[in-house]
Motif scaffolding. Sequence first.
Motif, PDB file in Angstrom:
ATOM      1  N   GLY A 132     -35.375  32.467  52.712  1.00 53.42           N
ATOM      2  CA  GLY A 132     -34.349  31.466  52.932  1.00 53.42           C
ATOM      3  C   GLY A 132     -34.856  30.062  53.177  1.00 53.42           C
ATOM      4  O   GLY A 132     -34.044  29.172  53.477  1.00 53.42           O
ATOM      5  N   LYS A 133     -36.162  29.839  53.062  1.00 55.76           N
ATOM      6  CA  LYS A 133     -36.731  28.519  53.303  1.00 55.76           C
ATOM      7  C   LYS A 133     -37.482  28.019  52.067  1.00 55.76           C
ATOM      8  O   LYS A 133     -37.797  28.781  51.158  1.00 55.76           O
ATOM      9  N   GLU A 134     -37.770  26.740  52.056  1.00 59.04           N
ATOM     10  CA  GLU A 134     -38.514  26.150  50.953  1.00 59.04           C
ATOM     11  C   GLU A 134     -39.998  26.457  51.099  1.00 59.04           C
ATOM     12  O   GLU A 134     -40.475  26.857  52.162  1.00 59.04           O
ATOM     13  N   ARG A 135     -40.721  26.272  50.010  1.00 56.51           N
ATOM     14  CA  ARG A 135     -42.159  26.469  50.039  1.00 56.51           C
ATOM     15  C   ARG A 135     -42.825  25.300  50.762  1.00 56.51           C
ATOM     16  O   ARG A 135     -42.624  24.143  50.399  1.00 56.51           O
ATOM     17  N   ASP A 136     -43.612  25.611  51.793  1.00 57.29           N
ATOM     18  CA  ASP A 136     -44.198  24.591  52.648  1.00 57.29           C
ATOM     19  C   ASP A 136     -45.715  24.539  52.508  1.00 57.29           C
ATOM     20  O   ASP A 136     -46.378  25.552  52.298  1.00 57.29           O
ATOM     21  N   PHE A 137     -46.244  23.352  52.686  1.00 57.29           N
ATOM     22  CA  PHE A 137     -47.688  23.131  52.688  1.00 57.29           C
ATOM     23  C   PHE A 137     -48.331  23.780  53.902  1.00 57.29           C
ATOM     24  O   PHE A 137     -47.801  23.718  55.013  1.00 57.29           O
ATOM     25  N   VAL A 138     -49.492  24.393  53.716  1.00 61.31           N
ATOM     26  CA  VAL A 138     -50.245  24.999  54.803  1.00 61.31           C
ATOM     27  C   VAL A 138     -51.596  24.316  54.987  1.00 61.31           C
ATOM     28  O   VAL A 138     -51.925  23.841  56.070  1.00 61.31           O
ATOM     29  N   ALA A 139     -52.400  24.272  53.926  1.00 57.04           N
ATOM     30  CA  ALA A 139     -53.737  23.699  54.010  1.00 57.04           C
ATOM     31  C   ALA A 139     -54.216  23.312  52.624  1.00 57.04           C
ATOM     32  O   ALA A 139     -53.789  23.897  51.625  1.00 57.04           O
ATOM     33  N   ALA A 140     -55.118  22.336  52.556  1.00 55.95           N
ATOM     34  CA  ALA A 140     -55.680  21.905  51.288  1.00 55.95           C
ATOM     35  C   ALA A 140     -57.110  21.442  51.475  1.00 55.95           C
ATOM     36  O   ALA A 140     -57.514  21.057  52.576  1.00 55.95           O
ATOM     37  N   ILE A 141     -57.865  21.469  50.384  1.00 59.50           N
ATOM     38  CA  ILE A 141     -59.233  20.966  50.377  1.00 59.50           C
ATOM     39  C   ILE A 141     -59.461  20.236  49.067  1.00 59.50           C
ATOM     40  O   ILE A 141     -59.105  20.723  47.999  1.00 59.50           O
ATOM     41  N   THR A 142     -60.037  19.041  49.134  1.00 63.10           N
ATOM     42  CA  THR A 142     -60.295  18.248  47.945  1.00 63.10           C
ATOM     43  C   THR A 142     -61.623  18.638  47.324  1.00 63.10           C
ATOM     44  O   THR A 142     -62.419  19.383  47.901  1.00 63.10           O
ATOM     45  N   SER A 143     -61.882  18.108  46.128  1.00 59.12           N
ATOM     46  CA  SER A 143     -63.150  18.374  45.459  1.00 59.12           C
ATOM     47  C   SER A 143     -64.335  17.880  46.278  1.00 59.12           C
ATOM     48  O   SER A 143     -65.440  18.414  46.152  1.00 59.12           O
ATOM     49  N   GLY A 144     -64.105  16.878  47.125  1.00 62.02           N
ATOM     50  CA  GLY A 144     -65.143  16.353  47.984  1.00 62.02           C
ATOM     51  C   GLY A 144     -65.290  17.083  49.305  1.00 62.02           C
ATOM     52  O   GLY A 144     -66.134  16.707  50.120  1.00 62.02           O
ATOM     53  N   GLY A 145     -64.464  18.098  49.536  1.00 59.97           N
ATOM     54  CA  GLY A 145     -64.568  18.895  50.748  1.00 59.97           C
ATOM     55  C   GLY A 145     -63.725  18.413  51.911  1.00 59.97           C
ATOM     56  O   GLY A 145     -63.842  18.954  53.018  1.00 59.97           O
ATOM     57  N   VAL A 146     -62.874  17.417  51.690  1.00 62.12           N
ATOM     58  CA  VAL A 146     -61.997  16.939  52.746  1.00 62.12           C
ATOM     59  C   VAL A 146     -60.832  17.899  52.910  1.00 62.12           C
ATOM     60  O   VAL A 146     -60.187  18.273  51.926  1.00 62.12           O
ATOM     61  N   THR A 147     -60.549  18.317  54.137  1.00 63.86           N
ATOM     62  CA  THR A 147     -59.493  19.286  54.405  1.00 63.86           C
ATOM     63  C   THR A 147     -58.306  18.639  55.087  1.00 63.86           C
ATOM     64  O   THR A 147     -58.419  17.605  55.754  1.00 63.86           O
ATOM     65  N   ASN A 148     -57.155  19.276  54.931  1.00 59.35           N
ATOM     66  CA  ASN A 148     -55.924  18.836  55.569  1.00 59.35           C
ATOM     67  C   ASN A 148     -55.116  20.071  55.921  1.00 59.35           C
ATOM     68  O   ASN A 148     -55.084  21.032  55.154  1.00 59.35           O
TER      69      ASN A 148
END
Length: 116
Positions: A43-59
Motif C-alpha cells: 500500500g505504499k510507494e517505492r522508497d529509497f533506502v541506500a545508494a553508492i556512487t561509482s566513486g564509493g560515496v554512500t547515501n
Amino acid sequence: QVRLVESGGGLVQAGGSLRLSCVVSGRSISSFNTMGWYRQAPGKERDFVAAITSGGVTNYAGSVEGRFTISRDYAKNTLYLQMNGLKPEDTAVYYCKAVSFPTTYWGPGTQVTVSS
C-alpha cells in the motif's frame, strides 16, 4: 542483457540481521554510475533506502542510517545491503537498482519480513 537478481530476504525477529545480495549479470558493476536499494511496503510507494556512487560515496535514508550498510564486491559482481537492528517497519520487498545514465535497471525484488 543486463540482469539484477536479489537474494537473502526472509523472516527475522525484531532486532535481528539480514544481508541482501544483488548479483548482476551481463555487465560489470564497476560500469554503473550508481547502484542502490529501494523498498516497497504494501500500500505504499517505492522508497529509497541506500545508494553508492561509482566513486564509493554512500547515501542512506534517515530511517536506516546507522543500521544498514551498502557495499560492493567487484570480484563477485555483487551489491550488498547489510541490515542490522531490524524493525517491523523495515518489512517490505527490497529492490536492487543500477543506473548507467540514462538507463535504469531493476531486479525483481526479495521479501524481508520482520516480526515484532
